[in-house]
Write a protein that holds these residues in place. Structure first.
Motif, PDB file in Angstrom:
ATOM      1  N   HIS A 137      -7.104   2.765  -5.385  1.00 43.30           N
ATOM      2  CA  HIS A 137      -7.066   2.116  -4.063  1.00 43.30           C
ATOM      3  C   HIS A 137      -6.583   0.671  -4.147  1.00 43.30           C
ATOM      4  CE1 HIS A 137      -8.076   1.135  -0.005  1.00 43.30           C
ATOM      5  NE2 HIS A 137      -9.106   0.396  -0.335  1.00 43.30           N
ATOM      6  N   GLU A 150     -13.593  -5.284  -2.406  1.00 46.73           N
ATOM      7  CA  GLU A 150     -13.145  -4.128  -3.186  1.00 46.73           C
ATOM      8  C   GLU A 150     -12.685  -4.569  -4.573  1.00 46.73           C
ATOM      9  OE1 GLU A 150     -10.401  -2.136  -0.538  1.00 46.73           O
ATOM     10  OE2 GLU A 150     -12.070  -1.312   0.625  1.00 46.73           O
ATOM     11  N   ARG A 203     -12.836   4.240 -10.845  1.00 52.92           N
ATOM     12  CA  ARG A 203     -11.673   5.118 -10.854  1.00 52.92           C
ATOM     13  C   ARG A 203     -11.123   5.241  -9.426  1.00 52.92           C
ATOM     14  NH1 ARG A 203     -11.251  10.430 -10.262  1.00 52.92           N
ATOM     15  NH2 ARG A 203     -13.445  10.909 -10.567  1.00 52.92           N
ATOM     16  N   ALA A 204     -12.014   5.427  -8.473  1.00 57.49           N
ATOM     17  CA  ALA A 204     -11.587   5.507  -7.083  1.00 57.49           C
ATOM     18  C   ALA A 204     -10.942   4.195  -6.651  1.00 57.49           C
ATOM     19  CB  ALA A 204     -12.782   5.836  -6.188  1.00 57.49           C
ATOM     20  N   ALA A 205     -11.554   3.083  -7.087  1.00 53.02           N
ATOM     21  CA  ALA A 205     -11.041   1.773  -6.684  1.00 53.02           C
ATOM     22  C   ALA A 205      -9.682   1.521  -7.309  1.00 53.02           C
ATOM     23  CB  ALA A 205     -12.013   0.678  -7.082  1.00 53.02           C
ATOM     24  N   GLU A 227       0.820  -1.214   0.000  1.00 53.29           N
ATOM     25  CA  GLU A 227       0.000   0.000   0.000  1.00 53.29           C
ATOM     26  C   GLU A 227       0.854   1.263   0.000  1.00 53.29           C
ATOM     27  OE1 GLU A 227       0.571  -1.933   2.493  1.00 53.29           O
ATOM     28  OE2 GLU A 227       0.784  -0.794   4.354  1.00 53.29           O
TER      29      GLU A 227
END
Lengths: 558, 558
Positions: free
Chosen positions: B277, B237, B272-274, B123
């Motif tokens: 992430h 997710e 797009r957010a995912a 991450e």
């Protein structure tokens, strides 16, 4: 003080009219007579007295029941005519068959408004409907407005005027900026209780019952004028006074007060259920929907959705655009909110280079400086990280509102409350907190600061979308008004039956698609019109005396 | 007891293998070593010890930290190799840079499964990803399965095995029939806390973190086999092990255990957010959706929707058809539920003449004997009216499940609880209570009786629809299986990279639309295939070593 005199018609003594009309007497009465009061406050007909005493009603109270000399420390009268002054509102809590007599007595006494709690009328079938019509006639003859029958009554919480026996009255009932009108007593009470649970103060609660005279629109149209009310909420089963509703909705728009309604009966199944319940017709929902769009009426899916919007509306400035900045401590929550934002027509704009650079200076290396922003759990150690991130996002020109997602945080409520307090002071644009599995004291603390905190990611986005949509509708509407395009004057609320041709014209003007129609005085004329429109057509009887056309077979399709 | 021996590779002493594989060691460990334990239970690395002691872990505990002689009454070891027996699970709670050494030590000690809490890996960008890969390599070399890094860990509540530092562990955590796997620690913890608030017992809680080795599907596939688990819930997710997920979902279907998931990233904005992430791609959601439909995976919109379905699934028999009988004390609530039922594909059937006649004998004159049934507030005086109405409706051949709407009822909880207890005993078909603004003790009492009580009209209908849909999907699937149509064997869960052509074949078999594709070994070959398919095409690099294609520029569109 009002003086007492005899009016010209030789009726019983009345107050000198002080310019207060019947709906004011209903919704903010200066004096209340309780006909059929019980001295047992545990009984339903003891509740009004109990509530008026407990809630500190600021007006005069006149219990009326020949059985008692005194109730709750107030002199009790044998009949309304014996009070010696005219109460502004009479609350009638007697069995159905005693209602006509009491309405007659109240009318003779010069009372301007009455609430009839009693059930056993229109909701009971043909016989009940006839009895109801009798009661309405008596009230009309005396120029008295009638709320009910079959209603839980009305609350003006500012004055402690609890002319109601709703269960909502049991427990704390703080006055606040929300005016709530409901056609259902049971559902309305549940909604009021949910509002209380959220710490939302209801300034008004009005249940319109059978709507034989005073309608949903009447109440709404009056409550909207109260400057203490900033948001209107409604639970609707079927609008009986369309023009009145349009007028009230237009007025709410004009005054910048969001009107949020839950209206049931939006599908065929629902309409079938509603028609057995209220006689509403399926097609009416499409008409309602068109009116709602035109006048920015926010249509909520259900009670919680409605209260989320009301919650945000009473605490938070309306976002001036569709750009949502999302700040979370969980990447997934950010994705969920982005999903929902797109589904409901909002935007999750990419942030400017400046904003991203600013965020990178604030966040830990493993945070995400895009939109959604992920501040990670690090913000617990350093709450300024959260505050500064939200500020950076709100400063972005493409962002109009921020949604801040949190979870749990037991033990950090004080820190978070302080963080959000500062944030509110230091920002101009609105933000909403979405707090999942929140500690109750956290939600309470934010509410006391006037900060909106909802319980989930999707509900937060939905509330934002509703108010963004309302704001857009209002701007469009104000621009239209500014064009000087004058609308046809609307019939006054409560004007009663409006011919279908007039209604259709109003609807067309409001942008609602309406089937082509014509008024026929004979069967031949009907066929001629039908040929012009093209088959198949629906034939409906048109009469001011027959409102529920299907019930008498007044509608034929073919 | 397991005896200690030297294995043939000359490694450190290991337990004699007892047929328990690594995932069992992870999800129901008989012994746990805590590497990097703190004696301060308020610190994050003190929490596992605290939880294991508090929750009554039934296995053996081995604290490991050279700083201590003893922690929480247990002998503390300087290193995992010094314990003298092999713990089934090692929980590693040390800074990122110390992780490889500890994994190496655990591997040498013969540990089969490790959970790495530490963040600062994949991450954190490129450097973190390299460090993560090193850790994975070490574990692989020792044949050890790795959960994490960057995970909150795993709970098996039946055994009190709290190998976790999730905040959910603070407070009561009753074991129950729900197995919950989450890719997000923060959101997963919030969902677990919401489940607790509802009185839903989680048997398992597993957070898969960075999924370098053990995936969502691995955990799911193991938990589904536990006979104490009747319902599976997941927060997703992005699926990294598609074949494994399909296998687990298929197994859940086979065993008749509903699998309810919230998967984020269903829109372009969300994707797009995912992608920032988790690196998930937009198109993957459509694929997931197809698989979900094929294998009856219930896809919930959000956390509350998921828990409503789980709530109903753990208490209530699955309705054997779409016919919903609605019983309310508010006509409007009945309309709202009918609206929603139609929207989500359920039916609100008209009741048979016999049922209507029976209801008319039960209800007061002003009640409504259609569907929805309105028992009116009268049922408070005579609760048998409610019970008998629900029974009459459930006896109707067109009704498969009843939804009973209530509001408030403070002061009547005991009466209602007794009414529903009797109702449950006297009926075969399922019913769900929809209780708005319910007193908390009412919800608790019904839960203790194994009766599902949700907090709103729409959530109730939505939960019913989800389980009706699941039941239909399962029936269709069982019928297909019965046809003897043998599916191609699936790669085993955790098999890792599966060539795109294989996956596409699996998807097509599952009825998921897939773009035409071909595998090219050279640019010329790619052009040839593209001419065959028709432009435009997407070119993706195909390699078992490169899973995140976009990150290295391995995807070109044109």
């Amino acid at each position: 003080m009002e003086s007492i005199s005899m009016d010209q018609t030789g009726r019983h003594p009345v107050t000198e009219r002080t310019g207060r009309d019947a709906l004011d007497c209903l919704l903010s009465p200066r004096s209340i007579a309780i006909i059929g009061v019980s001295s047992n406050f545990n009984k339903l007909n003891g509740r009004v007295m109990k509530f008026l005493l407990e809630k500190g009603y600021t007006g005069r109270i006149f219990p009326v029941n020949p059985k008692y000399e005194e109730v709750g420390g107030h002199r009790c009268f044998a009949a309304i005519g014996e009070i010696g002054e005219v109460p502004e509102l009479a609350v009638i809590s007697v069995p159905a068959k005693a209602v006509p007599g009491q309405i007659e007595a109240a009318g003779r006494a010069g009372v301007r408004a009455a609430i009839v709690f009693s059930s056993g009328f229109g909701e009971m079938g043909e016989e009940g409907r006839r009895a109801e019509q009798d009661v309405v006639e008596i009230a009309k003859r005396h120029g008295m407005r009638l709320c009910g029958p079959n209603t839980l009554g009305v609350i003006n919480a500012f004055d402690g005027a609890f002319a109601t026996f709703t269960q909502y009255g049991m427990g704390p009932t703080s006055a606040g900026p929300v005016g709530f009108v409901t056609q259902s007593g049971a559902f309305g009470t549940a909604i009021a209780a949910l509002a209380r649970k959220r710490g939302l103060g209801l300034g008004y609660f009005a249940n319109t019952g059978n709507e034989t005279d005073v309608t949903f629109a009447d109440c709404l149209g009056r409550i909207v004028e109260d400057p203490r009310i900033t948001t209107l909420a409604g639970y609707i089963e079927g609008i009986t006074d369309g023009p009145g509703f349009v007028t009230a909705a237009r007025r709410a728009m004009e005054m910048g007060k969001p009107l949020v309604v839950t209206k049931v009966g939006r599908t065929a199944s629902g309409a079938r259920a509603a028609s057995s319940h209220t006689g509403a017709l399926a097609g009416e929902d499409a008409v309602f929907d068109g009116i709602a769009r035109q006048y920015g009426v926010i249509r909520a899916r259900n009670e919680e959705h409605m209260l989320d919007i009301v919650d945000m509306s009473t605490t938070t400035a309306c976002p001036d655009g569709r750009g949502v900045g999302i700040i979370t401590q969980s990447g997934g929550a950010g994705v969920l909110m982005s999903d929902r934002a797109e589904e409901v027509g909002l935007e999750v704009p990419q942030l400017s280079e400046e904003t991203v650079a600013r965020l990178k200076g604030i966040l830990p290396d493993f945070g995400a400086a895009g939109n959604p922003v992920d501040v990670t759990a690090q913000f617990i150690a350093d709450p300024s990280m959260l505050k500064e991130s939200v500020k950076a996002v709100l400063d972005d020109p493409n962002v109009h509102v921020a949604a801040v997602w949190l979870q749990l945080m037991d033990g950090f409520v004080d820190t978070l409350t302080e963080t959000f307090r500062e944030l509110k002071e230091e920002t101009e644009k609105p933000f909403v907190v979405s707090w999942v599995a929140a500690p109750e004291e956290g939600l309470r603390a934010l509410r006391e600061l006037g900060i909106c905190a909802l319980r989930g990611a999707e509900p937060t986005i939905d509330a934002i979308a509703a108010l963004v949509g309302w704001n857009e509708a209002r701007k469009a509407w104000l621009a239209d008004e500014g064009d000087g395009a004058e609308s046809a004057p609307l019939p006054a609320p409560g004007a009663g039956f409006v011919p279908t041709e007039t209604t259709a014209g109003m609807l067309l003007e409001a942008g609602v698609p309406v089937a082509r129609l014509g008024l026929a005085a004979s069967a031949d004329e009907a066929v001629e019109i039908a040929e012009g429109i093209g088959w198949p057509v629906a034939v409906k009887i048109e009469s001011a005396d027959i409102l529920h056309k299907t019930e008498i077979g007044g509608v034929e399709i073919g």
